[in-house]
Design a protein around this motif. Structure first.
Motif, short mmCIF file in Angstrom:
data_model
loop_
_atom_site.label_atom_id
_atom_site.label_comp_id
_atom_site.label_asym_id
_atom_site.label_seq_id
_atom_site.Cartn_x
_atom_site.Cartn_y
_atom_site.Cartn_z
N GLY A 26 47.09 23.17 40.04
CA GLY A 26 46.08 23.08 39.00
C GLY A 26 46.58 23.75 37.73
O GLY A 26 47.71 23.51 37.31
N PRO A 27 45.76 24.62 37.13
CA PRO A 27 46.16 25.28 35.90
C PRO A 27 47.42 26.14 36.06
O PRO A 27 47.82 26.46 37.18
N THR A 28 48.04 26.49 34.95
CA THR A 28 49.28 27.28 34.96
C THR A 28 49.12 28.53 35.81
O THR A 28 48.25 29.36 35.56
N PHE A 29 49.96 28.67 36.81
CA PHE A 29 49.82 29.71 37.82
C PHE A 29 49.85 31.11 37.23
O PHE A 29 49.13 32.01 37.66
N SER A 30 50.69 31.32 36.23
CA SER A 30 50.83 32.66 35.66
C SER A 30 49.64 33.07 34.79
O SER A 30 49.64 34.18 34.24
N ASN A 31 48.64 32.22 34.69
CA ASN A 31 47.47 32.53 33.87
C ASN A 31 46.32 33.17 34.63
O ASN A 31 45.27 33.45 34.03
N TYR A 32 46.48 33.41 35.93
CA TYR A 32 45.38 34.00 36.67
C TYR A 32 45.86 34.96 37.75
O TYR A 32 46.90 34.79 38.36
N ALA A 33 45.02 36.00 37.93
CA ALA A 33 45.29 37.00 38.96
C ALA A 33 45.04 36.40 40.34
O ALA A 33 44.22 35.49 40.50
N MET A 34 45.74 36.95 41.33
CA MET A 34 45.64 36.46 42.70
C MET A 34 45.35 37.61 43.66
O MET A 34 45.59 38.78 43.34
N GLY A 35 44.87 37.26 44.83
CA GLY A 35 44.62 38.30 45.82
C GLY A 35 44.52 37.73 47.23
O GLY A 35 44.52 36.51 47.42
N TRP A 36 44.46 38.66 48.17
CA TRP A 36 44.23 38.32 49.56
C TRP A 36 43.00 39.09 50.05
O TRP A 36 42.85 40.29 49.76
N VAL A 37 42.16 38.39 50.77
CA VAL A 37 40.94 38.94 51.34
C VAL A 37 40.91 38.55 52.80
O VAL A 37 41.34 37.45 53.15
N ARG A 38 40.42 39.42 53.67
CA ARG A 38 40.35 39.08 55.08
C ARG A 38 38.95 39.29 55.62
O ARG A 38 38.16 40.05 55.06
N GLN A 39 38.67 38.59 56.70
CA GLN A 39 37.38 38.73 57.36
C GLN A 39 37.59 38.68 58.86
O GLN A 39 38.07 37.69 59.40
N ALA A 40 37.21 39.77 59.51
CA ALA A 40 37.28 39.86 60.96
C ALA A 40 35.95 39.39 61.55
O ALA A 40 34.91 39.44 60.88
#
Length: 127
Positions: A26-40
């Motif tokens: 989609g949009p330019t990758f370097s334009n947005y922050a990323m993260g990881w979230v987990r759910q047990a």
């Protein structure tokens, strides 16, 4: 609209390692922050790690600090989560998430603040 697909989950023995990857489109990758979230199972979503748009800033939840490493490749449009010294408490469904490219927020530590989500990948750590 950002689209995210995770790879790399699985079953590992305690003390082992796994590397998760999340491919974005989609949009330019370097334009947005990323993260990881987990759910047990039976628990609420938990922030795991986040990385800024340039990759220069990272933050982790205390329970994974020193064991997990988040990184990103802005050429390959991919974010990674290297998980070492895995413990049974790390067992969860892991989701890749991103902010909107329209946001100026560079790190995101609250799961509810992410705008886009992948489908998730299961990580199971056997004792």
């Amino acid at each position: 609209q950002v689209q995210l697909v995770e790879f790399g989950g699985g079953l590992v023995q305690a003390g082992g390692s796994l590397r998760l990857a999340c491919a974005a489109s989609g949009p330019t990758f370097s334009n947005y922050a990323m993260g990881w979230v987990r759910q047990a199972p039976g628990k609420e979503r938990e922030f795991v790690a986040t990385i800024s748009r340039s990759g220069g800033s990272t933050y982790y939840v205390d329970t994974v600090e020193g064991r997990f490493t988040i990184s990103r490749d802005n050429v390959k449009n991919t974010v990674y989560l290297q998980m070492n010294s895995l413990q049974p408490d790390d067992t969860a469904f892991y989701y890749c998430a991103s902010k909107s490219p329209l946001s100026h927020t560079d790190v995101v530590v609250l799961p509810e603040r992410y705008d886009y989500w992948g489908q998730g990948t299961q990580v199971t750590v056997a004792s």
